[in-house]
Design a protein around this motif. Structure first.
Motif, mmCIF file in Angstrom:
data_model
loop_
_atom_site.group_PDB
_atom_site.id
_atom_site.type_symbol
_atom_site.label_atom_id
_atom_site.label_comp_id
_atom_site.label_asym_id
_atom_site.label_seq_id
_atom_site.Cartn_x
_atom_site.Cartn_y
_atom_site.Cartn_z
ATOM 1 N N ASP A 1 -55.746 36.778 -19.713
ATOM 2 C CA ASP A 1 -54.919 35.743 -20.365
ATOM 3 C C ASP A 1 -53.437 35.895 -20.056
ATOM 4 O O ASP A 1 -52.663 34.964 -20.248
ATOM 5 N N ALA A 2 -53.047 37.107 -19.654
ATOM 6 C CA ALA A 2 -51.613 37.319 -19.390
ATOM 7 C C ALA A 2 -51.433 38.227 -18.184
ATOM 8 O O ALA A 2 -52.276 39.090 -17.901
ATOM 9 N N PHE A 3 -50.339 37.987 -17.474
ATOM 10 C CA PHE A 3 -49.984 38.782 -16.296
ATOM 11 C C PHE A 3 -48.551 39.254 -16.535
ATOM 12 O O PHE A 3 -47.665 38.438 -16.774
ATOM 13 N N VAL A 4 -48.355 40.571 -16.501
ATOM 14 C CA VAL A 4 -47.022 41.099 -16.816
ATOM 15 C C VAL A 4 -46.477 41.851 -15.610
ATOM 16 O O VAL A 4 -47.115 42.781 -15.097
ATOM 17 N N VAL A 5 -45.309 41.434 -15.149
ATOM 18 C CA VAL A 5 -44.640 42.160 -14.066
ATOM 19 C C VAL A 5 -43.797 43.265 -14.686
ATOM 20 O O VAL A 5 -43.004 43.018 -15.597
ATOM 21 N N LEU A 6 -43.985 44.485 -14.188
ATOM 22 C CA LEU A 6 -43.105 45.596 -14.549
ATOM 23 C C LEU A 6 -42.235 45.837 -13.322
ATOM 24 O O LEU A 6 -42.740 46.256 -12.280
ATOM 25 N N GLY A 7 -40.960 45.565 -13.422
ATOM 26 C CA GLY A 7 -40.103 45.719 -12.252
ATOM 27 C C GLY A 7 -38.687 45.345 -12.629
ATOM 28 O O GLY A 7 -38.444 44.780 -13.705
ATOM 29 N N ILE A 8 -37.759 45.637 -11.751
ATOM 30 C CA ILE A 8 -36.355 45.388 -12.071
ATOM 31 C C ILE A 8 -35.619 44.991 -10.790
ATOM 32 O O ILE A 8 -36.065 45.333 -9.691
ATOM 33 N N GLY B 1 -34.579 43.379 -7.576
ATOM 34 C CA GLY B 1 -35.308 42.596 -6.578
ATOM 35 C C GLY B 1 -36.793 42.507 -6.867
ATOM 36 O O GLY B 1 -37.482 41.649 -6.323
ATOM 37 N N SER B 2 -37.304 43.377 -7.709
ATOM 38 C CA SER B 2 -38.734 43.341 -8.029
ATOM 39 C C SER B 2 -39.022 42.437 -9.225
ATOM 40 O O SER B 2 -40.168 42.383 -9.685
ATOM 41 N N ALA B 3 -38.010 41.779 -9.753
ATOM 42 C CA ALA B 3 -38.208 40.943 -10.942
ATOM 43 C C ALA B 3 -37.558 39.560 -10.813
ATOM 44 O O ALA B 3 -38.111 38.556 -11.262
ATOM 45 N N LEU B 4 -36.381 39.520 -10.191
ATOM 46 C CA LEU B 4 -35.603 38.273 -10.244
ATOM 47 C C LEU B 4 -36.247 37.134 -9.449
ATOM 48 O O LEU B 4 -36.170 35.965 -9.855
ATOM 49 N N GLY B 5 -36.896 37.478 -8.343
ATOM 50 C CA GLY B 5 -37.593 36.456 -7.554
ATOM 51 C C GLY B 5 -38.753 35.855 -8.328
ATOM 52 O O GLY B 5 -38.853 34.623 -8.463
ATOM 53 N N PHE C 1 -51.284 44.191 -15.560
ATOM 54 C CA PHE C 1 -49.885 44.600 -15.362
ATOM 55 C C PHE C 1 -49.659 44.858 -13.880
ATOM 56 O O PHE C 1 -50.405 45.619 -13.252
ATOM 57 N N ASN C 2 -48.615 44.208 -13.351
ATOM 58 C CA ASN C 2 -48.289 44.397 -11.930
ATOM 59 C C ASN C 2 -47.020 45.243 -11.856
ATOM 60 O O ASN C 2 -45.927 44.756 -12.125
ATOM 61 N N VAL C 3 -47.200 46.527 -11.534
ATOM 62 C CA VAL C 3 -46.035 47.413 -11.444
ATOM 63 C C VAL C 3 -45.474 47.307 -10.028
ATOM 64 O O VAL C 3 -46.175 47.571 -9.048
ATOM 65 N N ILE C 4 -44.212 46.850 -9.957
ATOM 66 C CA ILE C 4 -43.601 46.571 -8.648
ATOM 67 C C ILE C 4 -42.383 47.464 -8.452
ATOM 68 O O ILE C 4 -41.420 47.387 -9.217
ATOM 69 N N THR C 5 -42.434 48.320 -7.467
ATOM 70 C CA THR C 5 -41.251 49.096 -7.120
ATOM 71 C C THR C 5 -41.315 49.522 -5.669
ATOM 72 O O THR C 5 -42.267 50.175 -5.247
ATOM 73 N N LYS C 6 -40.302 49.104 -4.924
ATOM 74 C CA LYS C 6 -40.243 49.424 -3.499
ATOM 75 C C LYS C 6 -40.118 50.941 -3.313
ATOM 76 O O LYS C 6 -40.832 51.547 -2.533
ATOM 77 N N SER C 7 -39.192 51.525 -4.057
ATOM 78 C CA SER C 7 -38.945 52.964 -3.884
ATOM 79 C C SER C 7 -40.059 53.794 -4.525
ATOM 80 O O SER C 7 -40.230 54.962 -4.201
ATOM 81 N N GLY C 8 -40.774 53.184 -5.434
ATOM 82 C CA GLY C 8 -41.845 53.914 -6.125
ATOM 83 C C GLY C 8 -41.326 54.986 -7.042
ATOM 84 O O GLY C 8 -42.072 55.887 -7.451
ATOM 85 N N VAL D 1 -38.261 45.626 4.235
ATOM 86 C CA VAL D 1 -37.966 44.505 3.323
ATOM 87 C C VAL D 1 -37.400 45.088 2.034
ATOM 88 O O VAL D 1 -38.126 45.716 1.262
ATOM 89 N N GLY D 2 -36.115 44.922 1.831
ATOM 90 C CA GLY D 2 -35.471 45.461 0.632
ATOM 91 C C GLY D 2 -35.789 44.602 -0.582
ATOM 92 O O GLY D 2 -36.205 43.446 -0.439
ATOM 93 N N GLY D 3 -35.584 45.174 -1.767
ATOM 94 C CA GLY D 3 -35.933 44.495 -3.012
ATOM 95 C C GLY D 3 -35.464 43.058 -3.081
ATOM 96 O O GLY D 3 -36.248 42.137 -3.343
ATOM 97 N N ARG D 4 -34.183 42.831 -2.815
ATOM 98 C CA ARG D 4 -33.639 41.487 -3.031
ATOM 99 C C ARG D 4 -34.047 40.496 -1.932
ATOM 100 O O ARG D 4 -33.765 39.302 -2.039
#
Ligand code: PA5
Length: 478
Positions: free
Chosen positions: A89-96, A98-102, A154-161, A218-221
């Protein structure tokens, strides 16, 4: 055939860049930019064109090729999205950053403006979308109050990890899920990260989490058009193939080396000249609620890419134009006074839309009060357009530089174009400034200091450096 593949339709959806109000003929000799100023930049702009061409040819501009290189990834994203739609029912992005603003900008632009408040049926069966891009404890608990984690992915998004904010959120969510669901917690987490670098990739592989990769280089932003942005978009029913087609269309439109025919390059060249002449602030002002968060996305792109201490030759330059977010018409009643009558230190970029998704008529009323009744018979569509034009005119009269990017309508194809336009403008501006637009050493310093303060092993030296910072004086805290 999907309509976005039709050449005629594509042309009808071409976004345009209007820079009349940057030019001397319109804005006046004092503040305006002359054709000569642009001509005098010819050598520099040609160098920048060549540099980007070379960078791309040597495989160092991976973000620019994303519209063409992801057929398999897109297929996998669409399969995953289908599965999520069935089960959650819900999809949650965990990120900050460049991993969130798009993801936030695309969702706001392309889906219903009150998407999460619609019923599941009204959402076409797609899950609600939340983006947790802060670590305020009140924010995370507020989210838990409105979702059922057993029905959430939950979609955990982080380029650097390794970003502290995102990894903390991940630890909290994983713990909660494990306590509630035992081993099937894994079905509720998707990781999007670098293929080899960082901690998240190791964790995800060890624990068997579903994984998507952020391509190397591909950088975050610059990552909205890879799984960072494409997965959350597809999960909410956005046509990601069309978005990529829009980006590819803008890429084609930007092949022209004559910058008078190249929107992103001309946009950057004008910003460069304006910045050189003291316009230190770049305001983005969409006249559409749907594009409100494009200004946030752009603010990060422009600030983090171009705010740099050193140029490529190691000279201290402390460069960068400060981005400011505004919204038409709302901010006409808060910021325009400053833009019109304040210092000559800004370039204002309007984002305008020809055709809104809705039309609302203003009814007739109060015939005896002409100052009210004149509104009747028009529509809010007429009014918002009139107000946009009126603001543009007021700034023109005040000799304030402004320019307009117009979208025939806001859809996946035009949004793809807009994202690509602004990324290319930013990259070109980076070349003109002779800086690396793709790193963010100023952000890294803060990240490292956080690791040190929170006791991450390996950061003891940084901790000692922080402990030795000048102590604050009580008398300055009143
Ligand atoms: O554009 C960038 O590189 C940054 O804004 C990052 O997106 C942000 O700092 C988050 O980093 P990460 O994706 O590594 O967690």
């Amino acid at each position: 055939m999907e309509r976005y593949k039709d050449k005629k339709w594509q042309e009808s959806m071409r976004i345009t860049f209007d820079f009349n109000n940057m030019m001397k003929e319109f804005i006046g000799e004092d503040q305006g930019i002359g054709r000569d100023d642009i001509k005098n930049m010819e050598e520099k702009t040609q160098d920048a064109i060549n540099a980007l061409k070379e960078m791309r040819a040597s495989g160092n501009m991976v973000w620019a090729d994303l519209p063409y290189t992801q057929e398999d990834v897109v297929a996998e994203i669409l399969d995953t999205a289908k599965d999520i739609k069935k089960k959650f029912d819900a999809f949650v992005v965990l990120g900050i950053g460049g991993s969130a603003l798009g993801p936030i900008a695309a969702q706001q632009a392309l889906n219903h403006l009150r998407y999460n408040e619609l019923s599941k049926a009204e959402r076409g069966g797609y899950p609600r979308l939340y983006v947790l891009d802060n670590i305020d404890p009140e924010g995370i608990n507020a989210l838990f109050d409105v979702i059922d984690i057993e029905k959430t992915v939950f979609n955990v998004i982080t380029k650097s990890g390794s970003t502290s904010e995102t990894m903390s959120q991940f630890l909290i969510i994983r713990d909660l899920l494990k306590k509630k669901l035992g081993d099937s917690y894994k079905d509720h987490i998707i990781a999007t990260t670098d293929r080899s670098k960082g901690n998240l990739i190791k964790i995800a592989r060890d624990e068997g989490l579903k994984l998507f990769y952020i391509p190397d280089g591909v950088g975050g932003r610059f990552s909205e058009l890879c799984p960072v942005g494409l997965l959350p978009a597809a999960v909410c029913g956005i046509d990601i193939k069309q978005m990529l087609a829009g980006a590819a269309f803008m890429d084609e439109c930007s092949k022209e080396e004559n910058i008078f025919k190249n929107g992103p390059y001309m946009a950057a060249t004008l910003q460069y000249i304006a910045f050189r002449d003291g316009k230190n602030i770049s305001v983005m002002m969409p006249y559409a609620d749907s594009l409100k968060f494009m200004a946030d996305w752009y603010a990060q792109l422009w600030a983090e890419s171009l705010g740099k201490k050193m140029d490529r030759d190691g000279n201290l330059i402390y460069t960068g134009q400060t981005p400011v977010k505004a919204l038409g018409v709302t901010d006409q009643h808060s910021q325009i006074q400053l833009y019109a009558e304040g210092p000559f230190d800004k370039v204002i970029t309007f984002l305008t839309v020809d055709k809104y998704k809705s039309k609302v008529d203003i009814p007739h009323g109060y015939k005896d009060i002409p100052a009210v009744s004149f509104l009747g018979g028009h529509s809010l569509n007429d009014l918002i357009k009139a107000e946009g034009l009126a603001t543009e005119y007021a700034l023109l009269k005040a000799e304030k530089l402004n320019r307009t990017i117009n979208l025939p309508e806001v859809n996946e194809f035009t949004l793809g174009q807009l994202l690509y336009f602004l990324e290319l403008e930013t990259a070109f501006m980076g070349e003109l400034l002779n800086i690396n637009a793709f790193d963010q050493p100023g952000v890294e310093e803060g990240k490292n200091a956080t690791y040190a303060l929170m006791g991450r092993p390996g950061y003891e030296g940084k901790k000692a450096e922080l402990d030795n910072r000048p102590k604050k004086r009580d008398e300055y805290i009143i």
